[in-house]
Structures are given as structure tokens and as C-alpha cells.
Enzyme design. Structure first.
Site, PDB file in Angstrom:
ATOM      1  N   CYS A   1      15.991  36.049  21.848  1.00 31.45           N
ATOM      2  CA  CYS A   1      17.099  36.345  22.761  1.00 31.45           C
ATOM      3  C   CYS A   1      18.189  35.337  22.471  1.00 31.45           C
ATOM      4  O   CYS A   1      18.018  34.149  22.702  1.00 31.45           O
ATOM      5  CB  CYS A   1      16.651  36.257  24.218  1.00 31.45           C
TER       6      CYS A   1
ATOM      7  N   GLU B   1      20.668  42.650  21.131  1.00 29.17           N
ATOM      8  CA  GLU B   1      19.916  42.452  19.895  1.00 29.17           C
ATOM      9  C   GLU B   1      20.624  43.239  18.799  1.00 29.17           C
ATOM     10  O   GLU B   1      21.349  44.199  19.075  1.00 29.17           O
ATOM     11  CB  GLU B   1      18.462  42.919  20.031  1.00 29.17           C
TER      12      GLU B   1
END
Length: 223
Positions: free
Chosen positions: A2, A103
Site C-alpha cells: 500500500c 494500486e
């Protein structure tokens, strides 16, 4: 992993959702939160308190402090074993509120930025750990990291890892300062249910941390 996320809800909405009674100064909606920036966190105790910490954990014993490599993520599979994280896992856990994260999906020779949110659009909490580092002059710097786990079915086509999103009923357990059972805590660090999340493509504006604007979170037209 992340490495970017968003938090666009109002402070009032966040205070109600995460049940904190403090009023962090200078809070503004964020569309492209990046490592080493100050991020909103919630810690437990007699009452939940919200405040800002540097994203990128600085171990309390670090000799280099903020100049060291930022530890923005900790792996759920090894968090109870690594010396950097096993202490915070036992007694310095936090929530990191968000309402989406980014992402990059590999497509041929390029990468497509994707935003992942709750289908409901509601804010949620990453499982975080925190630490307090003190410089030689006595200045204290709180910092945090976000725990990651294996991707669920929504994330697998995009990335093999995902941040740990805590179920709302698990947040009290995670913040319980009396709980230091590593086995019980690591059982909470599971991939989030597939049917609760959705993903969509966003603009490459997100690639630059300087682009902290609403357009970063907007779906790409025609996709």
C-alpha cells in the site's frame, strides 16, 4: 503493498465512524496520500484519540530517524516476528482511516492506476502500527506503518498484496491496549471479503504525489 490512498470524508463523519473525541488541527480531505506525509490515525486507551503521524515507521531505537528508509508497510505474515514490528504489535496499534487506496496494474509495458473502495463508499480503517522516535534535542516524532496481506479476488488481477482492512467489529479488538496476544491479533490480519470491494481505473495524475486533487479519484471516462 500500500503506497497511496485517499481520505476525503469530513472530520465530523470520521469522528462519528471511528468514535474519537479529539479534534485534529489542520485536517483537510486528502485525495492522494503519500509516504512520509502526515496522516490521520486513531489510537485506543480510555477513549479513542485521533492525531497525525508520519507515514513510514521510525523504530524508537533508530539511529537515523526520519532519514532512514521509510517503513510504510509491514507484512501480516511476519509482523509478529520482525524485531521492528513485534513490539508495536503488542502495545502500539492504530487505525489508519481511508476511503480508498491505489494500486498499479501491469498492462503490457505500462501500469494502469486503479482505485479500490468499499462498494458502499464508506470510510474504513487499515490496520496500523505506530512508534515514537525522539531526536537528540528531545523532539518526538510519532510515525506509523500499514499492515499488508495477500490479495483477495478483487485485488489479484491488479496486485498480489493488499492493505489489511479491519472489519468494523475488529477495530475495538485492535485498539484494545490491554491485549498483547500476538496470535489473537494476527488472526485479524486477513484479506477483506471480495464482495465488499470494487476497483476502477483512475487518471495517471495519481502517479505524482503533488497531485492531491479530486480529479485523482475520478474514474477514467469510457472505461
Amino acid at each position: 503493498m500500500c503506497g497511496r490512498y485517499s481520505l476525503t470524508a469530513s472530520l465530523q463523519e470520521l469522528a462519528e465512524r471511528f468514535e474519537f473525541d479529539s479534534d485534529p488541527e489542520s485536517f483537510v480531505p486528502r485525495y492522494n496520500v503519500s509516504p512520509t506525509q502526515q496522516v490521520l490515525t486513531v489510537i485506543g486507551g480510555d477513549a479513542r484519540k485521533a492525531g497525525f503521524m508520519r507515514w513510514g515507521l521510525i523504530p524508537s531505537w533508530s539511529k537515523d530517524g526520519p532519514s532512514s528508509r521509510p517503513l510504510i508497510n509491514a507484512r501480516a505474515e511476519t509482523v509478529a516476528e520482525k524485531p521492528t514490528f513485534r513490539g508495536p504489535l503488542k502495545n502500539r496499534r492504530c487505525l489508519v482511516p481511508a476511503d480508498g487506496f491505489f494500486e498499479w496494474q501491469k498492462v503490457g509495458d505500462s501500469k494502469r492506476p486503479m482505485r479500490i473502495t468499499m462498494r458502499s463508499g464508506e470510510p474504513f480503517a487499515f490496520a496500523g502500527l505506530w512508534s515514537m522516535w525522539t531526536d537528540p534535542e528531545g523532539n518526538r516524532i510519532p510515525s506509523c506503518t500499514i499492515i499488508t496481506t495477500a490479495a483477495n479476488e478483487v485485488l489479484k488481477p491488479i496486485h498480489h498484496r493488499m492493505p489489511v482492512i479491519l472489519a468494523e467489529e475488529a477495530e475495538d479488538i485492535w485498539l484494545d491496549t490491554a491485549l498483547d496476544d500476538s496470535d489473537a491479533l494476527t488472526q485479524l490480519l486477513e484479506p477483506y471479503p471480495d464482495d465488499a470491494l470494487e476497483a476502477y481505473e483512475v487518471s495517471r495524475l495519481v502517479n505524482s504525489a503533488s497531485n492531491d486533487v479530486p480529479e485523482v479519484t475520478a474514474p477514467v471516462q469510457g472505461v
